[in-house]
Design a protein around this motif. Structure first.
Motif, short mmCIF file in Angstrom:
data_model
loop_
_atom_site.label_atom_id
_atom_site.label_comp_id
_atom_site.label_asym_id
_atom_site.label_seq_id
_atom_site.Cartn_x
_atom_site.Cartn_y
_atom_site.Cartn_z
N GLY A 132 0.84 -1.32 -0.18
CA GLY A 132 -0.11 0.07 0.13
C GLY A 132 0.79 1.21 0.09
O GLY A 132 0.57 2.21 -0.62
N SER A 133 1.92 1.23 0.72
CA SER A 133 2.50 2.66 1.06
C SER A 133 3.39 2.92 -0.26
O SER A 133 3.49 4.03 -0.81
N PRO A 134 4.01 1.89 -1.05
CA PRO A 134 4.93 2.29 -2.32
C PRO A 134 3.95 2.46 -3.36
O PRO A 134 4.31 3.74 -4.28
N LEU A 135 2.78 1.80 -3.38
CA LEU A 135 1.92 2.23 -4.33
C LEU A 135 1.22 3.69 -4.37
O LEU A 135 1.24 4.54 -5.17
N ALA A 136 0.98 4.01 -3.15
CA ALA A 136 0.56 5.12 -2.80
C ALA A 136 1.62 6.39 -3.34
O ALA A 136 1.23 7.55 -3.75
N GLY A 137 2.73 6.28 -2.79
CA GLY A 137 3.76 7.09 -3.20
C GLY A 137 4.06 7.11 -4.63
O GLY A 137 4.10 8.38 -5.09
N HIS A 138 3.88 6.21 -5.51
CA HIS A 138 4.12 6.36 -6.75
C HIS A 138 2.88 6.94 -7.41
O HIS A 138 3.14 7.67 -8.38
N TYR A 170 19.07 5.12 0.24
CA TYR A 170 17.85 5.32 0.88
C TYR A 170 17.10 3.99 1.16
O TYR A 170 16.50 3.78 2.08
N LEU A 171 17.40 3.04 0.39
CA LEU A 171 16.99 1.70 0.60
C LEU A 171 17.69 0.94 2.04
O LEU A 171 16.86 0.55 2.61
N ARG A 172 18.90 1.62 2.07
CA ARG A 172 19.52 1.02 3.50
C ARG A 172 18.75 1.79 4.55
O ARG A 172 18.78 1.25 5.68
N PHE A 173 18.59 3.01 4.35
CA PHE A 173 17.62 3.77 5.53
C PHE A 173 16.37 2.89 5.73
O PHE A 173 16.02 2.70 6.99
N VAL A 174 15.65 2.60 4.76
CA VAL A 174 14.28 1.94 4.96
C VAL A 174 14.51 0.76 5.69
O VAL A 174 13.83 0.22 6.58
N TRP A 219 9.85 9.87 10.42
CA TRP A 219 9.20 10.45 9.46
C TRP A 219 10.32 11.66 8.87
O TRP A 219 10.30 11.89 7.67
N GLU A 220 10.85 12.17 10.11
CA GLU A 220 11.45 13.54 9.65
C GLU A 220 12.78 12.85 8.81
O GLU A 220 13.12 13.66 7.57
N LEU A 221 13.74 12.05 9.05
CA LEU A 221 14.58 11.63 8.18
C LEU A 221 14.25 10.87 6.83
O LEU A 221 14.77 11.16 5.88
N ALA A 222 13.05 10.39 6.98
CA ALA A 222 12.38 10.06 5.77
C ALA A 222 12.19 10.94 4.66
O ALA A 222 12.58 10.79 3.20
N VAL A 223 11.73 12.24 5.10
CA VAL A 223 11.43 13.44 4.49
C VAL A 223 12.76 13.99 4.07
O VAL A 223 13.09 14.27 2.76
N ARG A 224 13.98 13.94 4.88
CA ARG A 224 14.98 15.05 4.59
C ARG A 224 15.80 14.25 3.74
O ARG A 224 16.72 14.96 3.11
N GLY A 250 6.62 6.95 -0.29
CA GLY A 250 5.92 5.56 -0.25
C GLY A 250 6.83 4.50 0.17
O GLY A 250 6.23 3.61 1.05
N VAL A 251 7.83 4.38 -0.20
CA VAL A 251 8.83 3.33 0.01
C VAL A 251 9.13 3.31 1.42
O VAL A 251 9.20 2.26 2.02
N ALA A 252 9.68 4.38 2.06
CA ALA A 252 9.97 4.43 3.46
C ALA A 252 8.70 4.00 4.50
O ALA A 252 8.68 3.44 5.38
N GLY A 253 7.06 4.22 3.75
CA GLY A 253 6.27 3.68 4.57
C GLY A 253 6.23 2.15 4.69
O GLY A 253 5.53 1.81 5.59
N MET A 254 7.11 1.47 3.87
CA MET A 254 7.06 0.15 4.07
C MET A 254 7.55 -0.37 5.26
O MET A 254 7.23 -1.63 5.74
#
Length: 420
Positions: free
Chosen positions: A48-54, A219-223, A335-340, A352-356
Motif C-alpha cells: 500500500g505505501s509504495p503504491l500510494a507514493g508512486h 535510501y533503501l539502506r535507511f528504509v 518520518w523526519e529522516l524519511a522526508v529529509r 511511499g517506499v519509506a512507509g513500507m
C-alpha cells in the motif's frame, strides 16, 4: 486534518477491537482461517505505501486520499454481506491495502500542508491518533458487551461511516498548488545551516533523475534499517502482554494498563519530544536514543520473571513506559529522516517506499517476538535489545553521512550549460 485523523483512527480502533470476534462468531471462521486472513491483509498492506507514493507523483494527493477512504468504505460495507472465505480474503486484503495507502497519503498531504511546521504537526498527529484509537476501542467495548450479530454489524458501519466523514473533511482541506512535494527554500537550506535559498540542484543530485527510490541504495539502506526501529509497536502490543501471561507472576488484569500508560504518555509528551527534534541532524541523533530505550525495555522484560508478583508488575509497567518513550522518539525521527533524506523532486515516491518499514514490521514483528525472542526466554529479550541498539547506531551514522553528502551537493555550484 487532525480532526480527520482522529475520526479515522477512532473507526480503525473500532474495527481492530472487533474484527477477530466478528470473523469468529459471526462469519464462523476457525482460528487458522482468521490467522490466514489477518496475515494476508498484512502482506497486502506492505504494497500500500509504495503504491500510494508512486501514484502521488502523478496525481493530486488530496484526490488519492479521498479515493483511499472511499475504497475502505466500500470494502467494509462488502464485509457485511460476504461470507465466502475466498472472497472475504480478497476484501480484507484490499481493505488493508487501502488502509496503508491512506496512511501514507495522509502524511504526504500533511507534509505539504504543514510545510516547515512538519515536526509540530507530527506531534499533534500522534496525540490525536492515540486519542482516536482509545475512543474507538471504548466504542467497540460497548458493542462487544452486547455481543449480537447486529451489534457487530453496527460496529462495522460505524467504522465505514468514519471513512465517509473523513473523506468529506479531506475534500474541504485546501491542497497547495502543484503535485510534487516541493520543499520550501528555507527548509532546504536548513540542513546546511544557512539562511540563504537552496540550490534547486542540491538534494536531488543524491538520486539522479530517473533512478527512483528502488535504485537508490542509500535510501533503501535507511528504509531497511528503519524496520527494527518500529519494533516498539509489537513489543508493547504483543510482547509485553504475552510475556506477562506466560513467564511472570503478574496479574492478567494489568494488561489494559499498558495501553492506558501508552495513550496518556503520548498525549502528554509528544509535543515536548517533537520540540527537541526539529532538524534532520537532531532526528538522526534521536535514533540512538530509540536504541537505548528499547534495550532498557528488553532488559526489564528479561528480568521480570524473577521478581514475584510485585516485582514483575513493576518491571512490566516500567517496560511499557520505556516502549512508549521509544515510540515518542521514533514517531518524530523516522518520518523526519524519511522526508529529509529523500530528493525533493521525487519525495512522494520515496516516502511511499519509506512507509513500507512500518508495514513490514507489523507483519514480521509479531512472528519475530513469538517465534524467536520469547521462545529463547530472557536471553532472547537481551539479544533483541542489543541488536536494536546496535542497529540504531548504524542507522544514525548512515543518516548523518547521507546528510553530509546532501549538504556538500547543496554547496556545489551548478555546472553552466555549454554554449552553442
Amino acid at each position: 486534518m487532525l480532526l480527520a485523523q482522529l475520526l479515522d483512527r477512532a473507526g480503525t480502533g473500532v474495527w481492530a477491537a472487533a474484527c477477530v470476534l466478528y470473523f469468529t462468531f459471526v462469519i464462523g471462521l476457525d482460528a487458522g482461517q482468521v490467522g490466514l486472513l489477518l496475515g494476508a491483509s498484512g502482506v497486502a498492506g506492505i504494497a500500500g505505501s509504495p503504491l500510494a507514493g508512486h501514484l502521488a507523483d502523478r496525481f493530486p494527493v488530496r484526490s488519492l486520499l479521498i479515493g483511499a477512504h472511499l475504497l475502505r468504505l466500500g470494502t467494509l460495507c462488502l464485509m457485511l454481506v460476504v461470507t465466502d472465505f475466498a472472497l472475504l480474503l480478497l476484501v480484507v486484503a484490499v481493505t488493508h491495502l487501502g488502509d496503508r495507502g491512506a496512511k501514507t497519503l495522509e502524511m504526504l498531504f500533511a507534509t505539504r500542508v504543514a510545510g516547515d511546521r512538519r515536526a509540530t504537526y507530527q506531534a499533534l498527529s500522534r496525540s490525536s491518533a492515540n486519542a482516536g484509537y482509545a475512543l474507538g476501542a471504548g466504542l467497540a467495548a460497548i458493542g462487544l458487551a452486547v455481543g449480537t450479530r447486529g451489534a457487530y454489524q453496527v460496529l462495522i458501519l460505524a467504522d465505514a461511516l468514519s471513512f465517509l466523514v473523513v473523506a468529506a473533511l479531506v475534500w474541504r482541506t485546501k491542497e497547495p498548488r502543484g503535485r510534487g512535494l516541493v520543499v520550501p527554500p528555507a527548509e532546504a537550506a536548513e540542513a546546511a545551516g544557512s539562511a540563504g535559498p537552496a540550490d534547486a540542484t542540491g538534494p536531488a543530485a543524491a538520486a539522479p533523475a530517473g533512478r527512483g527510490p528502488w535504485r537508490d541504495r542509500g535510501y533503501l539502506r535507511f528504509v531497511l534499517l528503519d524496520i527494527p526501529m518500529h519494533l516498539d509497536d509489537s513489543i508493547l502490543g504483543i510482547g509485553i502482554p504475552l510475556w506477562l501471561v506466560g513467564r511472570t507472576e503478574a496479574p492478567h488484569e494489568l494488561i489494559p494498563a499498558f495501553l492506558v500508560v501508552n495513550t496518556v504518555l503520548v498525549v502528554l509528551l509528544q509535543l515536548q519530544v517533537s520540540a527537541r527534534v526539529e532538524t534532520a541532524r537532531q532526528a538522526a541523533g534521536a535514533v540512538a536514543l530509540y536504541g537505548v530505550a528499547t534495550f532498557a525495555c528488553c532488559a526489564l522484560l528479561a528480568g521480570a520473571g524473577a521478581g514475584g508478583v510485585w516485582g514483575a508488575s513493576a518491571a512490566l509497567l516500567a517496560a511499557a513506559v520505556l516502549a512508549t518513550a521509544a515510540e515518542l522518539v521514533r514517531s518524530v525521527s523516522s518520518w523526519e529522516l524519511a522526508v529529509r533524506l529523500a530528493p525533493k523532486e521525487a519525495r512522494a515516491s520515496y516516502l511511499g517506499v519509506a512507509g513500507m518499514a512500518q508495514s513490514v514490521q507489523k507483519s514480521a514483528g509479531p512472528l519475530l517476538l513469538t517465534g524467536v525472542v520469547m521462545a529463547a526466554g530472557p536471553a532472547g529479550w537481551l539479544a533483541l535489545g542489543t541488536a536494536v541498539a546496535g542497529l540504531s547506531l548504524v542507522q544514525r551514522r548512515s543518516s548523518l553521512r547521507r546528510l553530509d553528502r546532501l549538504e556538500r551537493l547543496e554547496r556545489t555550484p551548478p555546472v553552466p550549460a555549454a554554449s552553442g
